[in-house]
Design an enzyme around this catalytic site. Structure first.
Site, PDB file in Angstrom:
ATOM      1  N   SER A  61      -4.517   0.277  14.269  1.00  0.00           N
ATOM      2  CA  SER A  61      -4.686   1.772  14.577  1.00  0.00           C
ATOM      3  C   SER A  61      -4.597   1.562  15.785  1.00  0.00           C
ATOM      4  O   SER A  61      -4.823   0.872  16.805  1.00  0.00           O
ATOM      5  CB  SER A  61      -5.788   1.615  13.320  1.00  0.00           C
TER       6      SER A  61
ATOM      7  N   ALA B 208     -12.433  -4.409  14.299  1.00  0.00           N
ATOM      8  CA  ALA B 208     -11.662  -6.499  14.537  1.00  0.00           C
ATOM      9  C   ALA B 208     -10.831  -6.618  13.551  1.00  0.00           C
ATOM     10  O   ALA B 208      -9.567  -7.260  14.073  1.00  0.00           O
ATOM     11  CB  ALA B 208     -12.691  -7.377  13.717  1.00  0.00           C
TER      12      ALA B 208
ATOM     13  N   VAL C 177      -3.543  -7.045  -2.232  1.00  0.00           N
ATOM     14  CA  VAL C 177      -3.569  -8.158  -1.520  1.00  0.00           C
ATOM     15  C   VAL C 177      -4.189  -9.208  -0.736  1.00  0.00           C
ATOM     16  O   VAL C 177      -3.725  -9.635   0.471  1.00  0.00           O
ATOM     17  CB  VAL C 177      -2.766  -6.767  -0.046  1.00  0.00           C
TER      18      VAL C 177
ATOM     19  N   ASN D 173       1.270  -2.105   5.280  1.00  0.00           N
ATOM     20  CA  ASN D 173       1.249  -1.478   6.078  1.00  0.00           C
ATOM     21  C   ASN D 173      -0.494  -1.354   4.937  1.00  0.00           C
ATOM     22  O   ASN D 173      -1.501   0.123   5.199  1.00  0.00           O
ATOM     23  CB  ASN D 173       2.013  -0.492   4.733  1.00  0.00           C
TER      24      ASN D 173
ATOM     25  N   LYS E 149      -7.579  -4.636  13.393  1.00  0.00           N
ATOM     26  CA  LYS E 149      -7.175  -4.190  12.980  1.00  0.00           C
ATOM     27  C   LYS E 149      -6.914  -4.746  14.729  1.00  0.00           C
ATOM     28  O   LYS E 149      -5.527  -4.701  15.355  1.00  0.00           O
ATOM     29  CB  LYS E 149      -6.850  -2.683  13.527  1.00  0.00           C
TER      30      LYS E 149
ATOM     31  N   TYR F 208     -13.424  -2.861  10.610  1.00  0.00           N
ATOM     32  CA  TYR F 208     -12.028  -1.951  11.257  1.00  0.00           C
ATOM     33  C   TYR F 208     -11.557  -1.797  12.154  1.00  0.00           C
ATOM     34  O   TYR F 208     -10.416  -2.684  12.066  1.00  0.00           O
ATOM     35  CB  TYR F 208     -11.547  -1.123  10.407  1.00  0.00           C
TER      36      TYR F 208
ATOM     37  N   GLY G 231       1.058  -1.079  -0.315  1.00  0.00           N
ATOM     38  CA  GLY G 231       0.189  -0.024  -0.235  1.00  0.00           C
ATOM     39  C   GLY G 231       0.592   1.641  -0.189  1.00  0.00           C
ATOM     40  O   GLY G 231       0.875   2.048   0.444  1.00  0.00           O
ATOM     41  N   ALA G 232       1.645   1.347  -0.995  1.00  0.00           N
ATOM     42  CA  ALA G 232       2.659   2.399  -1.211  1.00  0.00           C
ATOM     43  C   ALA G 232       2.264   3.938  -1.936  1.00  0.00           C
ATOM     44  O   ALA G 232       3.197   4.149  -2.341  1.00  0.00           O
ATOM     45  CB  ALA G 232       4.070   2.182  -1.195  1.00  0.00           C
ATOM     46  N   SER G 233       0.972   3.055  -2.559  1.00  0.00           N
ATOM     47  CA  SER G 233       1.575   4.247  -3.656  1.00  0.00           C
ATOM     48  C   SER G 233       0.966   5.887  -3.250  1.00  0.00           C
ATOM     49  O   SER G 233       0.966   7.039  -3.847  1.00  0.00           O
ATOM     50  CB  SER G 233       0.387   3.355  -4.228  1.00  0.00           C
TER      51      SER G 233
HETATM   52  P1  NAI Z   1      -4.754   5.780   2.000  1.00  0.00           P
HETATM   53  O1  NAI Z   1      -5.689   4.636   1.726  1.00  0.00           O
HETATM   54  O2  NAI Z   1      -4.510   6.730   1.576  1.00  0.00           O
HETATM   55  O3  NAI Z   1      -3.737   4.526   1.170  1.00  0.00           O
HETATM   56  C1  NAI Z   1      -3.616   2.816   1.479  1.00  0.00           C
HETATM   57  C2  NAI Z   1      -2.983   2.518   0.498  1.00  0.00           C
HETATM   58  O4  NAI Z   1      -2.703   0.929   0.778  1.00  0.00           O
HETATM   59  C3  NAI Z   1      -2.758   2.836  -0.900  1.00  0.00           C
HETATM   60  O5  NAI Z   1      -1.498   2.678  -1.694  1.00  0.00           O
HETATM   61  C4  NAI Z   1      -3.726   1.694  -1.282  1.00  0.00           C
HETATM   62  O6  NAI Z   1      -3.704   1.600  -2.992  1.00  0.00           O
HETATM   63  C5  NAI Z   1      -3.514   0.514  -0.798  1.00  0.00           C
HETATM   64  N1  NAI Z   1      -4.307  -1.250  -0.847  1.00  0.00           N
HETATM   65  C6  NAI Z   1      -5.898  -0.688  -0.358  1.00  0.00           C
HETATM   66  N2  NAI Z   1      -6.481  -2.163  -0.663  1.00  0.00           N
HETATM   67  C7  NAI Z   1      -5.104  -2.547  -1.608  1.00  0.00           C
HETATM   68  C8  NAI Z   1      -5.535  -4.317  -1.872  1.00  0.00           C
HETATM   69  N3  NAI Z   1      -6.337  -4.787  -1.905  1.00  0.00           N
HETATM   70  N4  NAI Z   1      -4.440  -4.523  -2.506  1.00  0.00           N
HETATM   71  C9  NAI Z   1      -2.766  -3.860  -2.392  1.00  0.00           C
HETATM   72  N5  NAI Z   1      -3.221  -2.189  -2.318  1.00  0.00           N
HETATM   73  C10 NAI Z   1      -4.200  -1.494  -1.404  1.00  0.00           C
HETATM   74  O7  NAI Z   1      -4.472   5.017   3.565  1.00  0.00           O
HETATM   75  P2  NAI Z   1      -3.829   5.695   4.799  1.00  0.00           P
HETATM   76  O8  NAI Z   1      -4.486   6.393   5.566  1.00  0.00           O
HETATM   77  O9  NAI Z   1      -2.495   6.103   4.484  1.00  0.00           O
HETATM   78  O10 NAI Z   1      -3.614   4.671   5.486  1.00  0.00           O
HETATM   79  C11 NAI Z   1      -2.136   3.239   5.130  1.00  0.00           C
HETATM   80  C12 NAI Z   1      -2.828   1.929   6.723  1.00  0.00           C
HETATM   81  O11 NAI Z   1      -2.708   3.073   8.484  1.00  0.00           O
HETATM   82  C13 NAI Z   1      -4.036   2.532   6.610  1.00  0.00           C
HETATM   83  O12 NAI Z   1      -3.814   0.117   6.740  1.00  0.00           O
HETATM   84  C14 NAI Z   1      -4.683   2.331   7.394  1.00  0.00           C
HETATM   85  O13 NAI Z   1      -5.966   2.131   8.556  1.00  0.00           O
HETATM   86  C15 NAI Z   1      -3.556   2.774   8.475  1.00  0.00           C
HETATM   87  N6  NAI Z   1      -4.188   3.735   9.785  1.00  0.00           N
HETATM   88  C16 NAI Z   1      -4.433   5.017   8.679  1.00  0.00           C
HETATM   89  C17 NAI Z   1      -5.098   6.569   9.756  1.00  0.00           C
HETATM   90  C18 NAI Z   1      -4.877   7.551   9.750  1.00  0.00           C
HETATM   91  O14 NAI Z   1      -5.313   8.842  10.105  1.00  0.00           O
HETATM   92  N7  NAI Z   1      -4.763   7.723   7.846  1.00  0.00           N
HETATM   93  C19 NAI Z   1      -4.732   5.675  11.290  1.00  0.00           C
HETATM   94  C20 NAI Z   1      -4.762   4.792  11.852  1.00  0.00           C
HETATM   95  C21 NAI Z   1      -4.041   3.936  10.630  1.00  0.00           C
END
Ligand code: NAI
Length: 249
Positions: A144, A159, A66, A92, A161, A157, A14-16
């Site tokens: 989270s 559950a 994933v 991630n 995490k 969500y 999830g690094a895009s």
């Molecule tokens: P985001 O939505 O900006 O980025 C998510 C990334 O995961 C993207 O690169 C997307 O392409 C990738 N992704 C999603 N589904 C996928 C799949 N099926 N296969 C491969 N890649 C996939 O999300 P964000 O905010 O950067 O969150 C990243 C992590 O941090 C997540 O696990 C989220 O639950 C966690 N998190 C985020 C918080 C926030 O405030 N933004 C707070 C707590 C945890």
């Protein structure tokens, strides 16, 4: 570049964009060569190009779902084969499908569990072979704060995490003797595109609930990842490191 990071390989899912993108950038700055994945080929290639240009490290980039066991396990195996090793795995990638529990649809439950929780198990399982062979490795799972606090409308969500936190402790006990550490990082409110859309008033209200008086930045989470991956993280395993400005303690 320290002795720890020279020629070291880190895989970030999830690094895009968002937090995962900044984690990948900071690991590259620290000298790690990378394998990164996201859902769409164009966006993950764009991220890879930007990281290569900024840090000069090698980046293997793939579109991977994933949530599909075969896809994530193949990507982990391809990474270990391509580089001949895998030092750090950062799980991630994550999604939300919020709904109140009474109305939550089976697919909203299942998509979140498959994408956030089962994917982490499958990636860790595939990473164990190269890490055990090397008698060392670092696994870092992005959880989270809501796993500890709960959150209305996010039963699925929370559950997923909470499951990550429990799996992290279990695997840490299982493979500590192999020199592999397993930890989770639990971010609080992190300023992303999502929180920006809420508007200034909502952001101010969120910040007021946080002892440090501000939302976190993706860099705050990435710094914790780089720490746990590096020399300083060597004697830390089975932990959930909260990066939340004190909103939960
Ligand atoms: P985001 O939505 O900006 O980025 C998510 C990334 O995961 C993207 O690169 C997307 O392409 C990738 N992704 C999603 N589904 C996928 C799949 N099926 N296969 C491969 N890649 C996939 O999300 P964000 O905010 O950067 O969150 C990243 C992590 O941090 C997540 O696990 C989220 O639950 C966690 N998190 C985020 C918080 C926030 O405030 N933004 C707070 C707590 C945890």
């Amino acid at each position: 570049m320290s002795a720890t990071t020279e020629n070291r390989i880190a895989l970030v899912t999830g690094a895009s964009r968002g937090i995962g993108r900044v984690i990948a950038e900071k690991l590259a700055e620290a000298g790690y060569h990378l394998a990164i994945c996201g859902t769409r080929p164009e966006t993950i290639e764009q991220a890879a190009d930007a990281i290569r240009a900024a840090s000069g490290v090698e980046v293997l980039a793939r579109a991977v779902n994933v949530a599909e066991r075969d896809e994530i396990q193949t990507f982990v195996q391809e990474t270990a084969k391509h580089y001949g090793r895998l030092d750090v795995l950062v799980n991630n990638a994550g999604i939300t499908r919020d709904n109140i529990s009474m109305r939550m649809k089976p697919e909203e439950w299942q998509q979140v569990i498959d994408t956030n929780l089962s994917s982490v198990f499958h990636a860790m399982q595939a990473a164990l072979r190269p890490m055990m062979k090397a008698r060392g490795g670092r696994i870092i799972n992005i959880s989270s704060v809501v796993a500890s606090m709960g959150n209305p409308g996010q039963l699925n969500y929370c559950a997923s995490k909470g499951g990550i936190d429990a799996m992290t402790r279990s695997l840490a006990r299982e493979i500590g003797s192999r020199g592999i550490t397993v930890n989770a990082i639990a971010p609080g409110f992190i300023a992303t595109d999502m929180t920006a859309e809420l508007g200034e008033d909502a952001n101010r209200a969120l910040a007021e609930q946080i002892p440090l008086g501000r939302l976190g930045q993706p860099e705050d989470v990435a710094a914790a990842v780089v720490f746990l991956a590096g020399d300083g993280g060597g004697y830390i395993t089975g932990q959930v490191l909260h990066v939340n400005g004190g909103m939960y303690m």
